[in-house]
Scaffold this active site. Structure first.
Site, PDB file in Angstrom:
ATOM      1  N   GLN A  72       0.813  -1.214   0.000  1.00 56.41           N
ATOM      2  CA  GLN A  72       0.000   0.000   0.000  1.00 56.41           C
ATOM      3  C   GLN A  72       0.847   1.265   0.000  1.00 56.41           C
ATOM      4  O   GLN A  72       1.815   1.380   0.750  1.00 56.41           O
ATOM      5  CB  GLN A  72      -0.932   0.043   1.215  1.00 56.41           C
ATOM      6  CG  GLN A  72      -1.926   1.210   1.141  1.00 56.41           C
ATOM      7  CD  GLN A  72      -2.871   1.256   2.314  1.00 56.41           C
ATOM      8  OE1 GLN A  72      -2.501   1.736   3.378  1.00 56.41           O
ATOM      9  NE2 GLN A  72      -4.093   0.766   2.131  1.00 56.41           N
ATOM     10  N   CYS A 102      -6.842   6.671   5.584  1.00 52.15           N
ATOM     11  CA  CYS A 102      -6.196   6.914   6.870  1.00 52.15           C
ATOM     12  C   CYS A 102      -6.742   8.187   7.515  1.00 52.15           C
ATOM     13  O   CYS A 102      -6.737   9.254   6.905  1.00 52.15           O
ATOM     14  CB  CYS A 102      -4.687   7.034   6.696  1.00 52.15           C
ATOM     15  SG  CYS A 102      -3.815   7.323   8.254  1.00 52.15           S
ATOM     16  N   ASP A 212     -16.103  -2.664  11.856  1.00 52.05           N
ATOM     17  CA  ASP A 212     -16.935  -3.281  12.899  1.00 52.05           C
ATOM     18  C   ASP A 212     -17.353  -4.710  12.579  1.00 52.05           C
ATOM     19  O   ASP A 212     -18.433  -5.155  12.972  1.00 52.05           O
ATOM     20  CB  ASP A 212     -18.177  -2.436  13.180  1.00 52.05           C
ATOM     21  CG  ASP A 212     -17.869  -1.246  14.080  1.00 52.05           C
ATOM     22  OD1 ASP A 212     -16.699  -1.109  14.498  1.00 52.05           O
ATOM     23  OD2 ASP A 212     -18.788  -0.462  14.372  1.00 52.05           O
TER      24      ASP A 212
END
Length: 329
Positions: A72, A102, A212
């Site tokens: 990345q 980010c 999540d």
């Protein structure tokens, strides 16, 4: 039977390093991993930077167990991203991933990460520059080098989520991971899985869900809400290294027993005992970090273990402490 989903390890700075990738991909179910980001500013980085952050580049960009590792890049300058993407491929990268997600202030202050999502045209230019720079490059199998991306839903709002995803598609990105929060939302629950579905409907790219996904039940709810079956796991993979295997077993009609906290603690002890090359100070820091992360998944039971270990000063003490916990369980 429908093909099993692609389940991947997320790029977590300071957490998902080569040792963590190696350990987690020894467990079944993971299809690929993405490195911590290589920060691209205004210079062409030397090969040693790529090999330090992604030593798997020396072994066909795969972990020891054979799981592919994507490299990345994080930056905002199209030309610099393009130049460094070419360097990365020469160093052995088989897939180049671009970070538009980010939320860190130091990264966003310089226009990188999720801050770029304020301007879809800049997202397009950054991604297109890398795609064009690698247009004639091929991987070890002779296939074109793929450029992929990871994005959040936006900077402060979701207003440009679909525009950013479409910009990445127009730029030639081959795959998109969507973290279902904005930069402003950070990692605070809940993740907005419905937006992953909206993005998937707005593009023709393969889309992976992120955010999540702590348990099999979370994954199932996310699929029900978003319609997206492929997924990427960050903190949850560290909290349950067998989560991908559990998801795939469930989909195959052969459910496996769910992971217990003691399983993760036992893996932690094993990894500490067999790691003879990492400095003890680093192992202690990383283990405490891992123990703290477990509290998000395992609650007070994990908190109790962390509290017992947080003031210990060396690996031997931590191993002994965790072993006592395992014996008393």
């Amino acid at each position: 039977m429908s093909p099993l989903p692609q389940l991947a390890l997320a790029p977590m700075e300071g957490v998902m390093d080569a040792k963590a990738r190696d350990l987690l991909t020894q467990q079944p179910g993971w299809d690929f991993a993405v490195t911590e980001f290589v920060r691209v500013t205004q210079e062409r980085l030397p090969a040693k930077v790529y090999h330090r952050l992604c030593p798997e580049l020396r072994q066909n960009a795969r972990t020891a167990s054979g799981v592919p590792v994507h490299l990345q890049l994080l930056g905002s300058d199209p030309e610099c991203l393009a130049i460094n993407a070419q360097v990365a491929v020469r160093c052995g990268a088989q897939v180049v991933d671009l970070n538009f997600g980010c939320p860190a202030k130091i990264v966003n202050r310089h226009g990188g990460g999720a801050r770029l999502l304020r301007a879809p045209d800049q997202v397009f230019m950054a991604a297109e520059a890398v795609v064009q720079a690698l247009a004639h490059k091929v991987d070890a199998q002779g296939a074109p080098i793929r450029v992929t991306a990871k994005m959040r839903l936006g900077d402060e709002t979701t207003d440009l989520a679909l525009a950013n995803a479409q910009a990445l598609e127009a730029a030639g990105v081959a795959q998109l991971v969507v973290h279902a929060r904005t930069r402003l939302q950070g990692y605070r629950p809940p993740a907005h899985w419905e937006w992953i579905g909206k993005v998937a409907d707005a593009v023709r790219l393969p889309v992976l869900a992120n955010g999540d996904l702590w348990t099999l039940a979370d994954y199932q709810r996310c699929v029900a809400v978003s319609g997206v079956k492929d997924a990427m796991f960050g903190r949850s993979a560290m909290a349950d290294p067998w989560l991908a295997a559990e998801i795939k077993a469930s989909l195959s009609g052969e459910p496996r027993p769910p992971t217990q906290l003691r399983d993760v603690l036992a893996l932690m002890v094993s990894s500490l005992l067999f790691d003879e090359h990492t400095a003890d100070k680093v192992k202690v820091m990383r283990t405490k970090q891992w123990l703290l992360l477990l509290t998000y998944r395992w609650g007070e039971a994990a908190r109790a273990v962390f509290d017992q270990c947080k003031r210990l000063q060396n690996t031997a003490q931590i191993v002994q402490c965790i072993q006592l916990v395992l014996k008393s369980d």
